[in-house]
Scaffold this motif. Sequence first.
Motif, PDB file in Angstrom:
ATOM      1  N   UNK A  49       0.864  -1.187   0.000  1.00 34.04           N
ATOM      2  CA  UNK A  49       0.000   0.000   0.000  1.00 34.04           C
ATOM      3  C   UNK A  49       0.905   1.244   0.000  1.00 34.04           C
ATOM      4  N   UNK A  50       1.545   1.459  -1.139  1.00 35.83           N
ATOM      5  CA  UNK A  50       2.617   2.442  -1.233  1.00 35.83           C
ATOM      6  C   UNK A  50       2.136   3.887  -1.174  1.00 35.83           C
ATOM      7  N   UNK A  51       0.960   4.177  -1.728  1.00 39.31           N
ATOM      8  CA  UNK A  51       0.455   5.547  -1.640  1.00 39.31           C
ATOM      9  C   UNK A  51       0.192   5.923  -0.183  1.00 39.31           C
ATOM     10  N   UNK A  52      -0.411   5.008   0.558  1.00 37.42           N
ATOM     11  CA  UNK A  52      -0.666   5.260   1.985  1.00 37.42           C
ATOM     12  C   UNK A  52       0.652   5.349   2.757  1.00 37.42           C
ATOM     13  N   UNK A  53       1.587   4.494   2.388  1.00 37.92           N
ATOM     14  CA  UNK A  53       2.890   4.498   3.054  1.00 37.92           C
ATOM     15  C   UNK A  53       3.612   5.826   2.811  1.00 37.92           C
ATOM     16  N   UNK A  54       3.515   6.319   1.575  1.00 37.62           N
ATOM     17  CA  UNK A  54       4.166   7.603   1.274  1.00 37.62           C
ATOM     18  C   UNK A  54       3.540   8.730   2.085  1.00 37.62           C
TER      19      UNK A  54
ATOM     20  N   UNK B   8      12.304   6.826   1.832  1.00 34.25           N
ATOM     21  CA  UNK B   8      13.250   6.093   0.989  1.00 34.25           C
ATOM     22  C   UNK B   8      12.787   4.669   0.742  1.00 34.25           C
ATOM     23  N   UNK B   9      12.236   4.039   1.768  1.00 32.44           N
ATOM     24  CA  UNK B   9      11.712   2.674   1.611  1.00 32.44           C
ATOM     25  C   UNK B   9      10.575   2.638   0.586  1.00 32.44           C
ATOM     26  N   UNK B  10       9.719   3.663   0.638  1.00 26.29           N
ATOM     27  CA  UNK B  10       8.595   3.724  -0.299  1.00 26.29           C
ATOM     28  C   UNK B  10       9.128   3.846  -1.727  1.00 26.29           C
ATOM     29  N   UNK B  11      10.069   4.770  -1.939  1.00 27.37           N
ATOM     30  CA  UNK B  11      10.642   4.945  -3.286  1.00 27.37           C
ATOM     31  C   UNK B  11      11.322   3.658  -3.759  1.00 27.37           C
TER      32      UNK B  11
ATOM     33  N   UNK C  46      11.917   3.372  -7.618  1.00 22.29           N
ATOM     34  CA  UNK C  46      12.462   4.728  -7.819  1.00 22.29           C
ATOM     35  C   UNK C  46      13.772   4.820  -7.024  1.00 22.29           C
ATOM     36  N   UNK C  47      14.793   4.194  -7.572  1.00 21.18           N
ATOM     37  CA  UNK C  47      16.029   3.974  -6.835  1.00 21.18           C
ATOM     38  C   UNK C  47      16.806   5.253  -6.562  1.00 21.18           C
ATOM     39  N   UNK C  48      16.821   6.149  -7.521  1.00 24.13           N
ATOM     40  CA  UNK C  48      17.555   7.413  -7.300  1.00 24.13           C
ATOM     41  C   UNK C  48      16.868   8.267  -6.228  1.00 24.13           C
ATOM     42  N   UNK C  49      15.532   8.299  -6.245  1.00 19.33           N
ATOM     43  CA  UNK C  49      14.799   9.053  -5.220  1.00 19.33           C
ATOM     44  C   UNK C  49      15.017   8.417  -3.844  1.00 19.33           C
ATOM     45  N   UNK C  50      15.047   7.095  -3.814  1.00 13.97           N
ATOM     46  CA  UNK C  50      15.309   6.395  -2.545  1.00 13.97           C
ATOM     47  C   UNK C  50      16.693   6.771  -2.026  1.00 13.97           C
ATOM     48  N   UNK C  51      17.688   6.756  -2.918  1.00 18.88           N
ATOM     49  CA  UNK C  51      19.051   7.121  -2.515  1.00 18.88           C
ATOM     50  C   UNK C  51      19.096   8.561  -2.000  1.00 18.88           C
TER      51      UNK C  51
ATOM     52  N   UNK D 222      24.542   0.545  -3.326  1.00 21.87           N
ATOM     53  CA  UNK D 222      23.799  -0.545  -3.975  1.00 21.87           C
ATOM     54  C   UNK D 222      22.664  -0.001  -4.844  1.00 21.87           C
ATOM     55  N   UNK D 223      21.940   0.981  -4.328  1.00 15.72           N
ATOM     56  CA  UNK D 223      20.833   1.567  -5.092  1.00 15.72           C
ATOM     57  C   UNK D 223      21.332   2.247  -6.360  1.00 15.72           C
ATOM     58  N   UNK D 224      22.443   2.974  -6.240  1.00 17.19           N
ATOM     59  CA  UNK D 224      22.992   3.649  -7.410  1.00 17.19           C
ATOM     60  C   UNK D 224      23.437   2.628  -8.460  1.00 17.19           C
ATOM     61  N   UNK D 225      24.037   1.534  -8.008  1.00 16.80           N
ATOM     62  CA  UNK D 225      24.474   0.496  -8.945  1.00 16.80           C
ATOM     63  C   UNK D 225      23.260  -0.128  -9.639  1.00 16.80           C
ATOM     64  N   UNK D 226      22.223  -0.412  -8.883  1.00 17.38           N
ATOM     65  CA  UNK D 226      21.002  -0.983  -9.469  1.00 17.38           C
ATOM     66  C   UNK D 226      20.349   0.000 -10.439  1.00 17.38           C
TER      67      UNK D 226
END
Length: 169
Positions: free
Chosen positions: A80-85, A106-109, A114-119, A150-154
Amino acid sequence: MPKTGRNDPCPCDSGKKYKHCCLEKDRAAELAPAVGQRVALQAQKANQAAQRKDYQAELLESQALDAASNAVVDLVHAGRLDEAEQAARELLVRYPEVHDGYDRLGMVHEARGQLRQAADCYRKVIEFTRANPEDYDAGFVDNFLELIVKLQARATEAERAVNEIDRSG
Protein backbone atom coordinates in the motif's frame (compact mmCIF):
# COMPACT_ATOMS: atom_id res chain seq x y z
CA MET A 1 24.51 30.65 78.52
CA PRO A 2 21.11 29.88 80.10
CA LYS A 3 18.02 30.18 77.96
CA THR A 4 15.93 33.31 78.50
CA GLY A 5 12.47 32.58 79.92
CA ARG A 6 9.31 34.11 78.48
CA ASN A 7 8.74 36.38 81.47
CA ASP A 8 12.40 37.33 81.92
CA PRO A 9 13.64 40.77 80.92
CA CYS A 10 14.64 40.82 77.25
CA PRO A 11 18.40 40.39 76.72
CA CYS A 12 18.35 43.29 74.23
CA ASP A 13 17.98 45.68 77.22
CA SER A 14 14.73 47.17 75.92
CA GLY A 15 13.24 46.92 79.41
CA LYS A 16 10.38 44.78 78.12
CA LYS A 17 9.65 41.20 78.96
CA TYR A 18 11.24 38.76 76.53
CA LYS A 19 7.79 37.48 75.37
CA HIS A 20 6.78 41.04 74.33
CA CYS A 21 10.08 41.90 72.66
CA CYS A 22 12.43 39.42 70.91
CA LEU A 23 10.83 36.02 71.56
CA GLU A 24 9.12 35.74 68.15
CA LYS A 25 12.21 36.96 66.30
CA ASP A 26 14.41 34.42 68.09
CA ARG A 27 11.93 31.59 67.45
CA ALA A 28 11.89 32.50 63.77
CA ALA A 29 15.69 32.45 63.72
CA GLU A 30 15.70 29.02 65.40
CA LEU A 31 13.16 27.67 62.92
CA ALA A 32 14.78 29.22 59.84
CA PRO A 33 17.08 26.26 59.07
CA ALA A 34 14.20 23.78 59.39
CA VAL A 35 11.96 25.98 57.24
CA GLY A 36 14.75 26.32 54.69
CA GLN A 37 15.20 22.56 54.61
CA ARG A 38 11.47 22.06 54.19
CA VAL A 39 11.31 24.58 51.35
CA ALA A 40 14.33 22.92 49.70
CA LEU A 41 12.73 19.49 50.09
CA GLN A 42 9.45 20.73 48.59
CA ALA A 43 11.34 22.27 45.69
CA GLN A 44 13.23 19.01 45.17
CA LYS A 45 9.99 17.01 45.19
CA ALA A 46 8.40 19.43 42.72
CA ASN A 47 11.45 19.14 40.46
CA GLN A 48 11.33 15.34 40.62
CA ALA A 49 7.62 15.36 39.80
CA ALA A 50 8.28 17.65 36.83
CA GLN A 51 11.08 15.37 35.63
CA ARG A 52 8.80 12.32 35.92
CA LYS A 53 6.12 14.16 33.97
CA ASP A 54 8.65 15.16 31.29
CA TYR A 55 9.96 11.60 31.12
CA GLN A 56 6.46 10.20 30.79
CA ALA A 57 5.64 12.69 28.04
CA GLU A 58 8.88 11.80 26.20
CA LEU A 59 8.12 8.11 26.58
CA LEU A 60 4.62 8.53 25.16
CA GLU A 61 5.96 10.62 22.28
CA SER A 62 8.65 8.02 21.60
CA GLN A 63 6.05 5.25 21.58
CA ALA A 64 3.87 7.27 19.18
CA LEU A 65 6.86 7.82 16.89
CA ASP A 66 7.72 4.12 16.92
CA ALA A 67 4.14 3.17 16.13
CA ALA A 68 3.89 5.68 13.27
CA SER A 69 7.26 4.66 11.84
CA ASN A 70 6.45 0.96 12.06
CA ALA A 71 3.08 1.59 10.42
CA VAL A 72 4.87 2.90 7.33
CA VAL A 73 6.97 -0.26 7.18
CA ASP A 74 3.83 -2.37 7.47
CA LEU A 75 2.16 -0.41 4.67
CA VAL A 76 5.21 -0.87 2.42
CA HIS A 77 5.24 -4.61 3.09
CA ALA A 78 1.51 -4.75 2.35
CA GLY A 79 2.10 -3.00 -0.99
CA ARG A 80 0.00 0.00 0.00
CA LEU A 81 2.62 2.44 -1.23
CA ASP A 82 0.45 5.55 -1.64
CA GLU A 83 -0.67 5.26 1.99
CA ALA A 84 2.89 4.50 3.05
CA GLU A 85 4.17 7.60 1.27
CA GLN A 86 1.54 9.78 2.93
CA ALA A 87 2.37 8.32 6.34
CA ALA A 88 6.11 8.86 5.75
CA ARG A 89 5.50 12.48 4.81
CA GLU A 90 3.43 12.88 7.98
CA LEU A 91 6.41 11.55 9.94
CA LEU A 92 8.54 14.30 8.42
CA VAL A 93 6.05 16.92 9.60
CA ARG A 94 5.22 15.48 13.03
CA TYR A 95 8.75 14.42 13.96
CA PRO A 96 11.24 16.71 12.21
CA GLU A 97 13.79 16.05 14.96
CA VAL A 98 14.35 12.42 13.88
CA HIS A 99 15.44 10.71 10.66
CA ASP A 100 12.54 8.25 10.43
CA GLY A 101 10.51 10.22 7.87
CA TYR A 102 13.36 10.28 5.35
CA ASP A 103 14.21 6.65 6.01
CA ARG A 104 10.62 5.51 5.50
CA LEU A 105 10.11 7.68 2.43
CA GLY A 106 13.25 6.09 0.99
CA MET A 107 11.71 2.67 1.61
CA VAL A 108 8.59 3.72 -0.30
CA HIS A 109 10.64 4.94 -3.29
CA GLU A 110 12.71 1.78 -3.20
CA ALA A 111 9.57 -0.38 -3.22
CA ARG A 112 8.34 1.55 -6.25
CA GLY A 113 11.62 1.02 -8.04
CA GLN A 114 12.46 4.73 -7.82
CA LEU A 115 16.03 3.97 -6.84
CA ARG A 116 17.56 7.41 -7.30
CA GLN A 117 14.80 9.05 -5.22
CA ALA A 118 15.31 6.39 -2.55
CA ALA A 119 19.05 7.12 -2.52
CA ASP A 120 18.31 10.85 -2.18
CA CYS A 121 16.12 10.15 0.87
CA TYR A 122 18.85 8.03 2.43
CA ARG A 123 21.35 10.84 1.79
CA LYS A 124 19.05 13.09 3.84
CA VAL A 125 19.17 10.51 6.63
CA ILE A 126 22.96 10.73 6.53
CA GLU A 127 22.88 14.55 6.56
CA PHE A 128 20.51 14.45 9.50
CA THR A 129 22.69 11.95 11.33
CA ARG A 130 25.83 13.98 10.77
CA ALA A 131 24.06 17.08 12.07
CA ASN A 132 23.10 15.18 15.26
CA PRO A 133 26.01 12.77 15.86
CA GLU A 134 25.34 12.48 19.60
CA ASP A 135 22.05 10.67 18.85
CA TYR A 136 23.49 7.89 16.67
CA ASP A 137 25.89 4.97 16.81
CA ALA A 138 29.08 5.18 14.78
CA GLY A 139 28.07 2.52 12.22
CA PHE A 140 24.65 4.00 11.53
CA VAL A 141 25.85 6.16 8.62
CA ASP A 142 27.85 3.29 7.12
CA ASN A 143 24.69 1.20 6.69
CA PHE A 144 23.04 3.98 4.70
CA LEU A 145 26.17 4.64 2.65
CA GLU A 146 26.26 0.97 1.63
CA LEU A 147 22.56 1.07 0.77
CA ILE A 148 23.05 4.17 -1.39
CA VAL A 149 25.93 2.55 -3.28
CA LYS A 150 23.80 -0.54 -3.97
CA LEU A 151 20.83 1.57 -5.09
CA GLN A 152 22.99 3.65 -7.41
CA ALA A 153 24.47 0.50 -8.95
CA ARG A 154 21.00 -0.98 -9.47
CA ALA A 155 19.73 2.31 -10.96
CA THR A 156 22.67 2.49 -13.37
CA GLU A 157 22.12 -1.15 -14.35
CA ALA A 158 18.42 -0.52 -14.94
CA GLU A 159 19.19 2.56 -17.07
CA ARG A 160 21.62 0.53 -19.18
CA ALA A 161 19.00 -2.15 -19.72
CA VAL A 162 16.48 0.49 -20.85
CA ASN A 163 19.05 2.01 -23.21
CA GLU A 164 19.79 -1.43 -24.70
CA ILE A 165 16.09 -2.02 -25.25
CA ASP A 166 15.73 1.40 -26.88
CA ARG A 167 18.66 0.73 -29.22
CA SER A 168 17.46 -2.69 -30.24
CA GLY A 169 13.82 -1.67 -30.56
